[in-house]
Design a protein around this motif. Structure first.
Motif, PDB file in Angstrom:
ATOM      1  N   LEU A 145     -22.473  -9.239  16.779  1.00 45.03           N
ATOM      2  CA  LEU A 145     -22.894  -9.187  15.385  1.00 45.03           C
ATOM      3  C   LEU A 145     -21.959 -10.053  14.535  1.00 45.03           C
ATOM      4  CD1 LEU A 145     -24.167  -6.194  13.380  1.00 45.03           C
ATOM      5  CD2 LEU A 145     -22.255  -7.477  12.446  1.00 45.03           C
ATOM      6  N   PHE A 146     -22.557 -10.994  13.808  1.00 44.38           N
ATOM      7  CA  PHE A 146     -21.787 -11.897  12.955  1.00 44.38           C
ATOM      8  C   PHE A 146     -22.139 -11.650  11.500  1.00 44.38           C
ATOM      9  CE2 PHE A 146     -22.677 -14.563  16.812  1.00 44.38           C
ATOM     10  CZ  PHE A 146     -21.381 -14.580  17.302  1.00 44.38           C
ATOM     11  N   GLY A 147     -21.180 -11.191  10.711  1.00 39.48           N
ATOM     12  CA  GLY A 147     -21.408 -11.085   9.278  1.00 39.48           C
ATOM     13  C   GLY A 147     -21.590 -12.477   8.685  1.00 39.48           C
ATOM     14  N   ALA A 148     -22.328 -12.560   7.582  1.00 40.74           N
ATOM     15  CA  ALA A 148     -22.674 -13.848   6.982  1.00 40.74           C
ATOM     16  C   ALA A 148     -21.449 -14.673   6.589  1.00 40.74           C
ATOM     17  CB  ALA A 148     -23.572 -13.630   5.761  1.00 40.74           C
ATOM     18  N   ALA A 149     -20.334 -14.012   6.341  1.00 37.63           N
ATOM     19  CA  ALA A 149     -19.113 -14.733   5.978  1.00 37.63           C
ATOM     20  C   ALA A 149     -18.637 -15.641   7.113  1.00 37.63           C
ATOM     21  CB  ALA A 149     -18.003 -13.738   5.612  1.00 37.63           C
ATOM     22  N   HIS A 150     -19.107 -15.372   8.329  1.00 37.80           N
ATOM     23  CA  HIS A 150     -18.670 -16.158   9.493  1.00 37.80           C
ATOM     24  C   HIS A 150     -19.652 -17.282   9.862  1.00 37.80           C
ATOM     25  CE1 HIS A 150     -15.521 -13.217  10.317  1.00 37.80           C
ATOM     26  NE2 HIS A 150     -16.419 -12.284  10.094  1.00 37.80           N
ATOM     27  N   TRP A 151     -20.843 -17.275   9.261  1.00 35.49           N
ATOM     28  CA  TRP A 151     -21.883 -18.195   9.731  1.00 35.49           C
ATOM     29  C   TRP A 151     -21.488 -19.657   9.635  1.00 35.49           C
ATOM     30  CZ3 TRP A 151     -27.015 -15.776   7.408  1.00 35.49           C
ATOM     31  CH2 TRP A 151     -27.193 -14.488   7.957  1.00 35.49           C
ATOM     32  N   ALA A 152     -20.859 -20.037   8.523  1.00 29.20           N
ATOM     33  CA  ALA A 152     -20.499 -21.456   8.353  1.00 29.20           C
ATOM     34  C   ALA A 152     -19.519 -21.895   9.436  1.00 29.20           C
ATOM     35  CB  ALA A 152     -19.906 -21.687   6.967  1.00 29.20           C
ATOM     36  N   GLY A 153     -18.536 -21.061   9.719  1.00 30.36           N
ATOM     37  CA  GLY A 153     -17.534 -21.381  10.740  1.00 30.36           C
ATOM     38  C   GLY A 153     -18.151 -21.463  12.124  1.00 30.36           C
ATOM     39  N   ILE A 154     -19.083 -20.560  12.413  1.00 29.40           N
ATOM     40  CA  ILE A 154     -19.748 -20.562  13.718  1.00 29.40           C
ATOM     41  C   ILE A 154     -20.624 -21.799  13.848  1.00 29.40           C
ATOM     42  CG2 ILE A 154     -21.510 -19.393  15.107  1.00 29.40           C
ATOM     43  CD1 ILE A 154     -20.392 -16.750  13.851  1.00 29.40           C
ATOM     44  N   THR A 155     -21.355 -22.108  12.796  1.00 29.94           N
ATOM     45  CA  THR A 155     -22.247 -23.270  12.806  1.00 29.94           C
ATOM     46  C   THR A 155     -21.456 -24.541  13.086  1.00 29.94           C
ATOM     47  OG1 THR A 155     -23.773 -22.198  11.298  1.00 29.94           O
ATOM     48  CG2 THR A 155     -23.904 -24.583  11.409  1.00 29.94           C
ATOM     49  N   GLU A 156     -20.252 -24.595  12.540  1.00 29.22           N
ATOM     50  CA  GLU A 156     -19.410 -25.762  12.730  1.00 29.22           C
ATOM     51  C   GLU A 156     -18.903 -25.881  14.161  1.00 29.22           C
ATOM     52  OE1 GLU A 156     -15.463 -26.920  10.483  1.00 29.22           O
ATOM     53  OE2 GLU A 156     -17.057 -26.298   9.101  1.00 29.22           O
ATOM     54  N   SER A 157     -18.589 -24.740  14.784  1.00 24.15           N
ATOM     55  CA  SER A 157     -17.961 -24.815  16.111  1.00 24.15           C
ATOM     56  C   SER A 157     -18.941 -24.633  17.267  1.00 24.15           C
ATOM     57  CB  SER A 157     -16.839 -23.774  16.216  1.00 24.15           C
ATOM     58  OG  SER A 157     -17.391 -22.467  16.286  1.00 24.15           O
ATOM     59  N   ALA A 158     -20.200 -24.264  16.977  1.00 29.39           N
ATOM     60  CA  ALA A 158     -21.162 -24.036  18.059  1.00 29.39           C
ATOM     61  C   ALA A 158     -21.729 -25.355  18.560  1.00 29.39           C
ATOM     62  CB  ALA A 158     -22.298 -23.136  17.562  1.00 29.39           C
ATOM     63  N   THR A 159     -21.228 -25.803  19.714  1.00 27.92           N
ATOM     64  CA  THR A 159     -21.740 -27.047  20.280  1.00 27.92           C
ATOM     65  C   THR A 159     -22.073 -26.835  21.749  1.00 27.92           C
ATOM     66  OG1 THR A 159     -19.467 -27.681  20.745  1.00 27.92           O
ATOM     67  CG2 THR A 159     -20.458 -28.606  18.753  1.00 27.92           C
ATOM     68  N   GLY A 160     -23.000 -27.610  22.245  1.00 25.75           N
ATOM     69  CA  GLY A 160     -23.369 -27.529  23.659  1.00 25.75           C
ATOM     70  C   GLY A 160     -23.714 -26.115  24.060  1.00 25.75           C
ATOM     71  N   ASP A 161     -23.225 -25.706  25.228  1.00 22.90           N
ATOM     72  CA  ASP A 161     -23.561 -24.378  25.727  1.00 22.90           C
ATOM     73  C   ASP A 161     -22.581 -23.324  25.260  1.00 22.90           C
ATOM     74  OD1 ASP A 161     -25.897 -23.928  26.958  1.00 22.90           O
ATOM     75  OD2 ASP A 161     -25.291 -24.756  28.888  1.00 22.90           O
ATOM     76  N   ARG A 162     -21.659 -23.726  24.409  1.00 24.72           N
ATOM     77  CA  ARG A 162     -20.586 -22.805  24.062  1.00 24.72           C
ATOM     78  C   ARG A 162     -21.013 -21.711  23.099  1.00 24.72           C
ATOM     79  NH1 ARG A 162     -16.079 -26.450  23.010  1.00 24.72           N
ATOM     80  NH2 ARG A 162     -16.318 -25.666  20.906  1.00 24.72           N
ATOM     81  N   GLY A 163     -22.031 -21.952  22.301  1.00 26.99           N
ATOM     82  CA  GLY A 163     -22.411 -20.945  21.328  1.00 26.99           C
ATOM     83  C   GLY A 163     -21.228 -20.601  20.439  1.00 26.99           C
ATOM     84  N   ALA A 164     -20.974 -19.302  20.283  1.00 27.29           N
ATOM     85  CA  ALA A 164     -19.910 -18.871  19.371  1.00 27.29           C
ATOM     86  C   ALA A 164     -18.610 -18.564  20.096  1.00 27.29           C
ATOM     87  CB  ALA A 164     -20.380 -17.638  18.611  1.00 27.29           C
ATOM     88  N   ARG A 165     -18.540 -18.947  21.376  1.00 31.12           N
ATOM     89  CA  ARG A 165     -17.363 -18.556  22.170  1.00 31.12           C
ATOM     90  C   ARG A 165     -16.054 -19.007  21.538  1.00 31.12           C
ATOM     91  NH1 ARG A 165     -18.151 -20.411  27.969  1.00 31.12           N
ATOM     92  NH2 ARG A 165     -20.134 -19.420  27.607  1.00 31.12           N
ATOM     93  N   ALA A 166     -16.008 -20.281  21.115  1.00 31.88           N
ATOM     94  CA  ALA A 166     -14.764 -20.814  20.547  1.00 31.88           C
ATOM     95  C   ALA A 166     -14.389 -20.060  19.272  1.00 31.88           C
ATOM     96  CB  ALA A 166     -14.928 -22.305  20.250  1.00 31.88           C
ATOM     97  N   TYR A 167     -15.393 -19.788  18.453  1.00 38.92           N
ATOM     98  CA  TYR A 167     -15.139 -19.084  17.190  1.00 38.92           C
ATOM     99  C   TYR A 167     -14.605 -17.675  17.452  1.00 38.92           C
ATOM    100  CZ  TYR A 167     -15.758 -17.498  12.387  1.00 38.92           C
ATOM    101  OH  TYR A 167     -15.526 -17.014  11.126  1.00 38.92           O
ATOM    102  N   LEU A 168     -15.220 -17.002  18.416  1.00 37.14           N
ATOM    103  CA  LEU A 168     -14.794 -15.628  18.723  1.00 37.14           C
ATOM    104  C   LEU A 168     -13.373 -15.614  19.278  1.00 37.14           C
ATOM    105  CD1 LEU A 168     -18.099 -14.249  20.238  1.00 37.14           C
ATOM    106  CD2 LEU A 168     -16.977 -13.414  18.169  1.00 37.14           C
ATOM    107  N   LYS A 169     -13.059 -16.608  20.084  1.00 40.07           N
ATOM    108  CA  LYS A 169     -11.712 -16.676  20.659  1.00 40.07           C
ATOM    109  C   LYS A 169     -10.681 -16.877  19.551  1.00 40.07           C
ATOM    110  CE  LYS A 169      -9.637 -18.243  24.904  1.00 40.07           C
ATOM    111  NZ  LYS A 169      -9.404 -16.820  25.200  1.00 40.07           N
ATOM    112  N   GLU A 170     -11.024 -17.746  18.616  1.00 40.45           N
ATOM    113  CA  GLU A 170     -10.138 -18.044  17.491  1.00 40.45           C
ATOM    114  C   GLU A 170      -9.915 -16.813  16.600  1.00 40.45           C
ATOM    115  OE1 GLU A 170     -10.826 -21.259  14.166  1.00 40.45           O
ATOM    116  OE2 GLU A 170     -11.449 -21.981  16.145  1.00 40.45           O
TER     117      GLU A 170
END
Length: 199
Positions: A145-170
């Motif tokens: 579950l991603f609150g809307a406050a995170h959407w911009a950051g996720i959209t920026e880091s979601a590339t290829g098959d990674r989805g939100a993995r990088a964002y969640l790790k960060e």
């Protein structure tokens, strides 16, 4: 926003082409006599998501024909071949401006995760800063579950098959884990061997 507009929308990622399944789109695999995408959307509804957006890609026209998704908002992702990250971006974009304050993201190829696990993650929602993930014996999994406050950051880091993995790790320390191993099994339908999980 009317007070009956849901705070949390379900976001189902169902665009994959099933490359390791000989190019059979996962959305169209049969489970209990219906396309898998229909089953996955029903799980989100049963868990309490009244608004469900489904991201389609591979053979989207066939999916629209075969699956009963009438109550869902269907989102086309023309870039689906570039990986799950593009579907996550398309899905979050489709929710922007709806008044929804969080997206509960699930994957079409995890039929072992039912309404109970999804409902637990949904229940952990607090506000648009929420970041919550199902966990299986302590290991982070889906749904997330991603609150809307995170959407911009996720959209920026979601590339290829990674989805939100990088964002969640960060943002690991901010992620609330909800244990679901007692009610769900988080296997993926990725290869021919995994088809045994379908009924």
């Amino acid at each position: 926003m009317t007070h009956d507009e849901p705070q949390v929308a379900g976001l189902l990622l169902a665009a994959g082409g099933g490359r390791r399944l000989g190019g059979r789109p996962k959305a169209l695999l049969e489970h209990r006599g219906r396309p898998l995408v229909e089953h996955a959307a029903a799980v989100l509804r049963a868990a309490g998501c009244t608004r469900v957006h489904v991201v389609l890609g591979a053979r989207a026209d066939t999916v629209r024909e075969r699956a009963d998704l009438g109550a869902c908002v269907l989102v086309d992702n023309p870039e689906w071949e570039q990986g799950m990250g593009t579907s996550l971006r398309a899905g979050l974009r489709s929710l922007t401006g709806t008044g929804v304050r969080a997206a509960l993201v699930s994957l079409v190829d995890q039929p072992g995760i039912g309404p109970e696990a999804v409902g637990r993650v949904l229940a952990a929602y607090e506000d648009e800063a929420s970041l919550v993930s199902a966990a299986y014996e302590g290991v982070r999994g889906h749904p997330v579950l991603f609150g809307a406050a995170h959407w911009a950051g996720i959209t920026e880091s979601a590339t290829g098959d990674r989805g939100a993995r990088a964002y969640l790790k960060e943002h690991e320390r901010a992620v609330g884990l909800v244990e679901c191993a007692d009610v769900a099994r988080p296997y993926d339908i990725d290869t021919e061997a995994d088809l045994v999980h379908l009924e």
